[in-house]
Design an enzyme around this catalytic site. Structure first.
Site, PDB file in Angstrom:
ATOM      1  N   PRO A 240       0.833  -1.223   0.000  1.00 58.02           N
ATOM      2  CA  PRO A 240       0.000   0.000   0.000  1.00 58.02           C
ATOM      3  C   PRO A 240       0.860   1.263   0.000  1.00 58.02           C
ATOM      4  O   PRO A 240       1.877   1.327   0.695  1.00 58.02           O
ATOM      5  CB  PRO A 240      -0.805  -0.104   1.296  1.00 58.02           C
ATOM      6  N   LEU A 241       0.422   2.207  -0.798  1.00 62.13           N
ATOM      7  CA  LEU A 241       1.029   3.538  -0.833  1.00 62.13           C
ATOM      8  C   LEU A 241      -0.042   4.522  -0.386  1.00 62.13           C
ATOM      9  O   LEU A 241      -1.125   4.565  -0.970  1.00 62.13           O
ATOM     10  CB  LEU A 241       1.482   3.891  -2.250  1.00 62.13           C
TER      11      LEU A 241
END
Lengths: 62, 62, 62, 62, 62, 62
Positions: free
Chosen positions: C2-3
């Site tokens: 995840p960013l």
């Protein structure tokens, strides 16, 4: 920790994308002096009907 | 007015996403001292074939 | 992988930001079932004179 | 060289999008004093199940 | 019309940035088969106190 | 809930920005049929030394 987000017209296949992220990562590491493991790239396919320049969608340019 | 944009691998279902935005909003409000109504979250599903690290697409990692 | 990209009004100090990224990472890992090392967070301070809602910059709201 | 990135709920058809990019480009040029050719717009359709406010996904609001 | 947005730690000077955008544009054109004039790049300097991985701000990593 | 993120060269003052967000919000509501309260706009000032087209930073164009 460079993060590279790329919007491009949809339609490129996996081989082009593979070569693209390889090249972008290699050049990023060479110029910015970082490790490949630090480079994240996210590609976003954009439809021509969702991208405009000069006020005209690319799907409608002639 | 925090705006939270999250890229994640595609594949999470609606229940996970519901729990995720609840948790992110709750923690944002607790730490940043803001109202839930001020928190916007946009989730973006990314294919493994569109995300690279170390110069390799996740769809091609072994 | 995840960013998480977060826009917030400028003004939060390092202690708030530290607590914020800790909480966001912890909850992301708990809900999305990922390792902390996979979570990247970028914070962007935004001036009230660069953020509008309802057509009015926050620097000019009364 | 303004770059305008717009997230909106999915569902708008090509005629609405065409009118939208025309209007956004025209107003950008008028106010910022730039040429239409300098204005890039990218539209991103977002599902209601990927956008939350107040900690609730729009797909689940009543 | 590739659009490339790059977040990197602040501190790179104009010569590094010049070489970086040259290399990124050249490789993009070579692999994606597009004209240099179609490639837009925006660089964003990020402070170490605004970027976290593993839940820790880079300004606080040892 | 349109979210509009605009990158522009730095240098516009508060009056231009005020007029800009007013116009963008008004046109968004008119075309997309939404309420002003639903429109969020974030402006990002970009230095000419951080924006390239055709592989050249705008700070170095002649």
């Amino acid at each position: 920790m460079p993060l590279i987000q790329v919007d491009m017209f949809e339609g490129r296949g996996p081989e082009i994308k593979r070569e693209f992220v390889e090249a972008m990562t290699r050049e990023t590491c060479r110029v910015l002096k970082c490790e490949p493991g630090a480079v994240q790239i996210i590609l976003r396919d954009v439809k021509k009907s969702d991208w405009a320049s000069s006020g005209v969608l690319w799907s409608e340019k002639k």
